[in-house]
Design a protein around this motif. Structure first.
Motif, PDB file in Angstrom:
ATOM      1  N   UNK A  69       2.556   7.336  18.611  1.00  0.00           N
ATOM      2  CA  UNK A  69       3.286   7.728  17.413  1.00  0.00           C
ATOM      3  C   UNK A  69       2.500   8.753  16.606  1.00  0.00           C
ATOM      4  N   UNK A  70       3.235   9.633  15.953  1.00  0.00           N
ATOM      5  CA  UNK A  70       2.604  10.645  15.121  1.00  0.00           C
ATOM      6  C   UNK A  70       1.959   9.984  13.905  1.00  0.00           C
ATOM      7  N   UNK A  71       0.677  10.281  13.608  1.00  0.00           N
ATOM      8  CA  UNK A  71       0.053   9.721  12.407  1.00  0.00           C
ATOM      9  C   UNK A  71       0.785  10.173  11.133  1.00  0.00           C
ATOM     10  N   UNK A  72       0.899   9.271  10.180  1.00  0.00           N
ATOM     11  CA  UNK A  72       1.509   9.574   8.890  1.00  0.00           C
ATOM     12  C   UNK A  72       0.731   8.883   7.786  1.00  0.00           C
ATOM     13  N   UNK A  73       1.052   9.236   6.554  1.00  0.00           N
ATOM     14  CA  UNK A  73       0.576   8.473   5.403  1.00  0.00           C
ATOM     15  C   UNK A  73       1.177   7.072   5.441  1.00  0.00           C
ATOM     16  N   UNK A  74       0.622   6.202   4.580  1.00  0.00           N
ATOM     17  CA  UNK A  74       1.155   4.842   4.531  1.00  0.00           C
ATOM     18  C   UNK A  74       1.148   4.339   3.094  1.00  0.00           C
ATOM     19  N   UNK A  75       2.316   3.919   2.632  1.00  0.00           N
ATOM     20  CA  UNK A  75       2.472   3.302   1.308  1.00  0.00           C
ATOM     21  C   UNK A  75       2.760   1.819   1.516  1.00  0.00           C
ATOM     22  N   UNK A  76       1.831   0.991   1.100  1.00  0.00           N
ATOM     23  CA  UNK A  76       1.935  -0.467   1.255  1.00  0.00           C
ATOM     24  C   UNK A  76       2.273  -1.049  -0.114  1.00  0.00           C
ATOM     25  N   UNK A  77       3.463  -1.626  -0.252  1.00  0.00           N
ATOM     26  CA  UNK A  77       3.920  -2.199  -1.521  1.00  0.00           C
ATOM     27  C   UNK A  77       3.965  -3.722  -1.368  1.00  0.00           C
ATOM     28  N   UNK A  78       3.254  -4.398  -2.231  1.00  0.00           N
ATOM     29  CA  UNK A  78       3.184  -5.865  -2.169  1.00  0.00           C
ATOM     30  C   UNK A  78       3.558  -6.445  -3.532  1.00  0.00           C
ATOM     31  N   UNK A  79       4.402  -7.458  -3.517  1.00  0.00           N
ATOM     32  CA  UNK A  79       4.705  -8.200  -4.746  1.00  0.00           C
ATOM     33  C   UNK A  79       4.033  -9.572  -4.655  1.00  0.00           C
ATOM     34  N   UNK A  80       4.288 -10.417  -5.626  1.00  0.00           N
ATOM     35  CA  UNK A  80       3.636 -11.726  -5.675  1.00  0.00           C
ATOM     36  C   UNK A  80       4.692 -12.809  -5.872  1.00  0.00           C
ATOM     37  N   UNK A  81       4.814 -13.684  -4.893  1.00  0.00           N
ATOM     38  CA  UNK A  81       5.680 -14.864  -4.999  1.00  0.00           C
ATOM     39  C   UNK A  81       7.166 -14.507  -4.930  1.00  0.00           C
ATOM     40  N   UNK A  82       7.524 -13.601  -4.050  1.00  0.00           N
ATOM     41  CA  UNK A  82       8.925 -13.214  -3.870  1.00  0.00           C
ATOM     42  C   UNK A  82       9.520 -14.014  -2.725  1.00  0.00           C
ATOM     43  N   UNK A  83      10.414 -14.912  -3.057  1.00  0.00           N
ATOM     44  CA  UNK A  83      11.095 -15.696  -2.029  1.00  0.00           C
ATOM     45  C   UNK A  83      11.972 -14.767  -1.182  1.00  0.00           C
ATOM     46  N   UNK A  84      11.827 -14.864   0.113  1.00  0.00           N
ATOM     47  CA  UNK A  84      12.550 -13.980   1.030  1.00  0.00           C
ATOM     48  C   UNK A  84      14.051 -13.988   0.792  1.00  0.00           C
ATOM     49  N   UNK A  85      14.620 -15.142   0.549  1.00  0.00           N
ATOM     50  CA  UNK A  85      16.080 -15.263   0.483  1.00  0.00           C
ATOM     51  C   UNK A  85      16.679 -14.666  -0.785  1.00  0.00           C
ATOM     52  N   UNK A  86      15.866 -14.318  -1.752  1.00  0.00           N
ATOM     53  CA  UNK A  86      16.407 -13.717  -2.971  1.00  0.00           C
ATOM     54  C   UNK A  86      16.173 -12.204  -2.894  1.00  0.00           C
ATOM     55  N   UNK A  87      16.822 -11.648  -1.893  1.00  0.00           N
ATOM     56  CA  UNK A  87      16.801 -10.221  -1.605  1.00  0.00           C
ATOM     57  C   UNK A  87      18.132  -9.888  -0.949  1.00  0.00           C
TER      58      UNK A  87
END
Length: 491
Positions: free
Chosen positions: A1-19
């Protein structure tokens, strides 16, 4: 794969089903949903541990917590063992962080070039009182739930600040590097605190949610609470022996939904900044969370549980060479994130001994069986607990307590424990054997408790730890607020 930048966004305590993209029609998360539509949604993603500090240490190190000894919130990451951030730095790649880390302190080499406006554990020490497993002082969680509703909090202000600083960082780096294939790519780790309590949401978002329309959590009524000695102790420890009133529960849910929408707005600000700076076509993006939240399911609040409400996490990956609109059923973990960033930037891979695999590879391959592990040794537990899931069956092993086995295909809500069902005996035996192939539950439980007792002695013994008490995790620039002079409680 072609190298790219990476933006990693993390939240805290987000229940999967409430998306929204995970199938919840009541959740307003348009930016996360759009990210999933142009990328991959992982349907069986799990945290290595359903509590903040261990989960983040595992994410940073790329190793399960039983391998590193980050047992609870008194064992923050110190830069050891060296993780994928160190690996990137050693190979000449830039990675900065903005926002919550929940590591020990800024003076540690945590693998980032810069740690901007970072949140660390209180006083560089954390939550030592939770190391008193058998004599732990009981906590009161009810007040924080009952007081849920519209309003402001330091965490909301902090998250707005994080989003603004991240947008500025992207603007500063748009012309300097990473914009073309001729420039070295960068990685940016942006970490928000919401929807972590306190349960306060911007009033304009809170007003959007009809309390009566929101679905109530699984087994929220006391008559439906699953019977298990681990949960009995949990409710005693956190003060949840008596159920919460439905009206209070609905207010908590409306607040939490609004907090999730608030996080989605911050995600949208970052994605808009990528577009504005001309970086979107050369940047891969992850959105995920350190763990989920129970929100009254099974009569439980907080995280601290191996049920999917707390142990499962949202995980979305999008960008160049990522399939669009794909749902991946292969089980994955936060431990897979490090290899993903390493591959995305074009960095040579880390040691083959690490358990994680690149999500770039998993996303483009057919679904396959795979085991993922989560474990818990912290507040509200008498003994260690271990979860192993292959995406179809989920095995929860509780040291000195009865196990649970769930058939996630037939029972995705985890309502029926099949551990004593003869028809499921072969699956129980297989999952237990696989867990024991990986680790010795009794030995790890004993090691965790020994390390926790040693941590108590390091900080002056039981009396000193109880006197210090329990604190919040303050945002940068604020002092921690302590509940002091706690009393030990015999189990």
């Amino acid at each position: 794969m072609q190298p790219t930048n990476f933006l990693f966004i993390c939240s805290d305590e987000h229940q999967r089903n409430i998306t929204g993209c995970y199938g919840n029609p009541h959740a307003h998360t348009p930016h996360m949903d759009a990210l999933a539509a142009r990328g991959v949604r992982f349907d069986h993603a799990y945290t290595p541990s359903p509590i903040c500090v261990p989960a983040r240490a595992a994410l940073a190190s790329g190793q399960p917590i039983h391998a590193t000894g980050h047992w609870d919130n008194a064992f923050p990451y110190t830069g050891t063992p060296r993780g994928w951030g160190h690996h990137l730095a050693a190979n000449g790649f830039v990675m900065d962080s903005i926002g919550k880390l929940h590591f020990r302190k800024a003076e540690d080499d945590n693998g980032f070039r810069n740690e901007v406006d970072a949140m660390y554990v209180a006083e560089g020490i954390g939550e030592v009182v939770s190391c008193l497993r058998a004599r732990a002082p009981h906590r009161g969680g009810r007040k924080g739930v009952i007081s849920a509703g519209p309003g402001e909090s330091p965490y909301l202000d902090y998250d707005r600040r994080i989003a603004q600083q991240a947008a500025t960082w992207l603007a500063d780096h748009a012309n300097a590097d990473g914009k073309s294939h001729d420039a070295p790519p960068w990685a940016l780790f942006v970490s928000f605190v919401n929807p972590h309590p306190p349960f306060k949401a911007p009033p304009e978002l809170y007003a959007k949610y009809d309390h009566a329309a929101l679905p109530l959590p699984h087994q929220w009524q006391q008559s439906d609470w699953p019977e298990h000695s681990a949960f009995d102790y949990f409710r005693q420890y956190f003060g949840w022996q008596e159920p919460i009133a439905e009206a209070d529960l609905r207010r908590v849910l409306a607040t939490y939904y609004a907090q999730c929408e608030f996080v989605d707005q911050q995600v949208g600000r970052l994605l808009a900044a990528l577009e504005r700076q001309g970086l979107a076509e050369n940047t891969r993006v992850i959105y995920t969370s350190d763990h989920g939240a129970m929100l009254g399911a099974r009569g439980l609040f907080g995280k601290f549980s191996l049920y999917d409400e707390a142990a499962a996490i949202p995980l979305i990956l999008a960008g160049p060479d990522i399939p669009q609109g794909k749902v991946v059923k292969t089980p994955v973990s936060l431990l897979d994130c490090g290899p993903t960033v390493v591959e995305a930037l074009g960095c040579p891979p880390q040691s083959a001994d690490l358990p994680g695999e690149s999500l770039l590879q998993i996303a483009t391959a057919p679904d396959r069986p795979r085991y993922v592990l989560s474990e818990y040794h912290a507040a509200g537990s008498l003994h260690g607990a271990f979860m192993l899931s292959d995406g179809h069956y989920k095995y929860n092993h509780y040291v000195h307590m009865p196990p649970q086995l769930f058939d996630l295909h037939a029972d995705p809500a985890e309502l029926v424990n099949r551990a004593d069902d003869p028809a499921y005996a072969p699956h129980l035996a297989r999952m237990d054997a696989e867990l024991r192939r990986r680790l010795d539950p009794l030995a790890i439980d004993a090691r965790a408790k020994a390390d926790q007792l040693a941590k108590v002695e390091e900080h002056g013994g039981e009396a000193a730890v109880l006197a210090r008490g329990l604190s919040n995790s303050p945002i940068p620039g604020q002092a921690p607020v302590f509940t002091r002079n706690l009393k030990a409680t015999e189990t």
